[in-house]
Design a protein around this motif. Structure first.
Motif, PDB file in Angstrom:
ATOM      1  N   ALA A   1       5.479   6.477  13.991  1.00 56.22           N
ATOM      2  CA  ALA A   1       5.709   5.062  13.682  1.00 56.22           C
ATOM      3  C   ALA A   1       4.499   4.410  13.014  1.00 56.22           C
ATOM      4  CB  ALA A   1       6.076   4.307  14.962  1.00 56.22           C
ATOM      5  N   ASP A   2       3.315   4.904  13.314  1.00 55.94           N
ATOM      6  CA  ASP A   2       2.114   4.317  12.702  1.00 55.94           C
ATOM      7  C   ASP A   2       1.825   4.900  11.326  1.00 55.94           C
ATOM      8  OD1 ASP A   2       1.402   6.835  13.453  1.00 55.94           O
ATOM      9  OD2 ASP A   2      -0.370   6.268  14.627  1.00 55.94           O
ATOM     10  N   GLY A   3       2.728   5.796  10.809  1.00 54.50           N
ATOM     11  CA  GLY A   3       2.562   6.353   9.472  1.00 54.50           C
ATOM     12  C   GLY A   3       1.720   7.601   9.424  1.00 54.50           C
TER      13      GLY A   3
ATOM     14  N   GLU B   1       3.715   6.443   3.920  1.00 55.68           N
ATOM     15  CA  GLU B   1       4.669   5.379   4.229  1.00 55.68           C
ATOM     16  C   GLU B   1       6.077   5.929   4.461  1.00 55.68           C
ATOM     17  OE1 GLU B   1       4.414   2.667   1.008  1.00 55.68           O
ATOM     18  OE2 GLU B   1       2.522   1.790   1.671  1.00 55.68           O
ATOM     19  N   SER B   2       6.245   7.190   4.135  1.00 52.75           N
ATOM     20  CA  SER B   2       7.572   7.799   4.322  1.00 52.75           C
ATOM     21  C   SER B   2       7.771   8.202   5.780  1.00 52.75           C
ATOM     22  CB  SER B   2       7.715   9.015   3.406  1.00 52.75           C
ATOM     23  OG  SER B   2       8.959   9.639   3.596  1.00 52.75           O
ATOM     24  N   THR B   3       9.029   8.462   6.141  1.00 49.79           N
ATOM     25  CA  THR B   3       9.323   8.880   7.516  1.00 49.79           C
ATOM     26  C   THR B   3       9.153  10.373   7.703  1.00 49.79           C
ATOM     27  OG1 THR B   3      11.666   9.067   6.947  1.00 49.79           O
ATOM     28  CG2 THR B   3      10.913   6.969   7.890  1.00 49.79           C
TER      29      THR B   3
ATOM     30  N   SER C   1       0.836  -1.190   0.000  1.00 50.01           N
ATOM     31  CA  SER C   1       0.000   0.000   0.000  1.00 50.01           C
ATOM     32  C   SER C   1       0.874   1.244   0.000  1.00 50.01           C
ATOM     33  CB  SER C   1      -0.909   0.000   1.233  1.00 50.01           C
ATOM     34  OG  SER C   1      -1.660   1.173   1.277  1.00 50.01           O
ATOM     35  N   THR C   2       0.649   2.119  -1.002  1.00 48.74           N
ATOM     36  CA  THR C   2       1.414   3.371  -1.100  1.00 48.74           C
ATOM     37  C   THR C   2       0.508   4.576  -0.957  1.00 48.74           C
ATOM     38  OG1 THR C   2       1.189   3.334  -3.504  1.00 48.74           O
ATOM     39  CG2 THR C   2       3.156   2.304  -2.581  1.00 48.74           C
ATOM     40  N   THR C   3      -0.754   4.355  -0.594  1.00 49.82           N
ATOM     41  CA  THR C   3      -1.696   5.464  -0.495  1.00 49.82           C
ATOM     42  C   THR C   3      -1.462   6.244   0.780  1.00 49.82           C
ATOM     43  OG1 THR C   3      -3.318   4.056   0.593  1.00 49.82           O
ATOM     44  CG2 THR C   3      -3.423   4.194  -1.805  1.00 49.82           C
ATOM     45  N   LYS C   4      -1.794   7.535   0.732  1.00 49.45           N
ATOM     46  CA  LYS C   4      -1.724   8.387   1.914  1.00 49.45           C
ATOM     47  C   LYS C   4      -2.917   9.314   1.879  1.00 49.45           C
ATOM     48  CE  LYS C   4       1.304  11.820  -0.259  1.00 49.45           C
ATOM     49  NZ  LYS C   4       1.400  11.128  -1.537  1.00 49.45           N
TER      50      LYS C   4
END
Length: 232
Positions: A188-190, A163-165, A138-141
């Motif tokens: 940490a949970d995105g 998904e990025s930091t 999953s790459t959605t935000k």
């Protein structure tokens, strides 16, 4: 006459009709001499006719049995003949077979079945593709603000997930000029979030402002309405 005559005198004596003494004398003379004077004979006959014969006739009439009349029963009427009902068969024509015939009807059924089969195949393939896509990484935000409109001095809450930091957030005015930017660390949970005060340099225009989140070469946008006038 002898026995019947004395019987009649006994009946008169028993019933109490007539002169008892005279009747007894007439009976005794008749039994002794078998003779009776004309005057005595008329006397006895008169008593018999007056008292004994009506009773005898009544008894005789009671013995007559009435024979009932024989009724003639007419024969029952002849039943009227019931007319015979004839049923006519109604022939219902089959419009489909008449218009197209059995062969054309079979072809239509085959064509419809083929179309339904093709639709089912397409649906199955589409469902499989959806499953394949959903099973990948999953790459959605998401990106959103807490409200859809703000005025001067309001606090804007921006939140989202990636998904990025880290992610870069920017706000552009209605003319697409950047008036605010910030680098936000992702938890940490995105998820990430930050607060912005609506005001200062670049917040002079009213209209739609755009919030942009950039991470890993991908961007996502959301908009809100802004008015430079302070809320009452």
């Amino acid at each position: 006459m002898g026995q019947f005559f004395t019987d009649d005198i006994d009946a008169l004596l028993k019933s109490g009709h007539g002169d008892y003494g005279r009747l007894s004398r007439i009976k005794a003379d008749f039994e002794a001499k078998k003779l009776v004077t004309i005057e005595d004979r008329r006397y006895v006959d008169g008593l018999i006719a007056r008292y004994l014969q009506p009773a005898a006739q009544t008894e005789k009439s009671e013995r007559i049995v009435k024979i009932p009349e024989k009724r003639i029963v007419p024969p029952p009427p002849t039943p009227a003949s019931v007319p015979e009902i004839k049923y006519q068969k109604t022939v219902v024509e089959k419009p489909i077979e008449k218009m197209y015939g059995k062969k054309k009807l079979r072809n239509i059924v085959i064509s419809v079945a083929s179309v339904i089969f093709a639709v089912l195949i397409i649906s199955v393939v589409a469902m499989n593709q959806d499953n394949i896509i959903s099973m990948g990484p999953s790459t959605t935000k998401t990106l959103e603000t807490d409200q859809t409109s703000y005025t001067l001095g309001d606090i804007i809450s921006i939140s989202g997930s990636t998904e990025s930091t880290i992610t870069k957030l920017t706000i552009s005015d209605p003319d697409a000029q950047e008036i605010w930017t910030e680098i936000v660390k992702v938890k940490a949970d995105g998820k990430f979030s930050t607060l912005v005060i609506a005001g200062g340099n670049g917040w002079e225009k009213a209209g739609k402002y755009t919030v942009t989140a950039s991470a890993n070469g991908k961007t996502e946008e959301t908009v809100f309405d802004f008015s430079p006038n302070e809320s009452p």
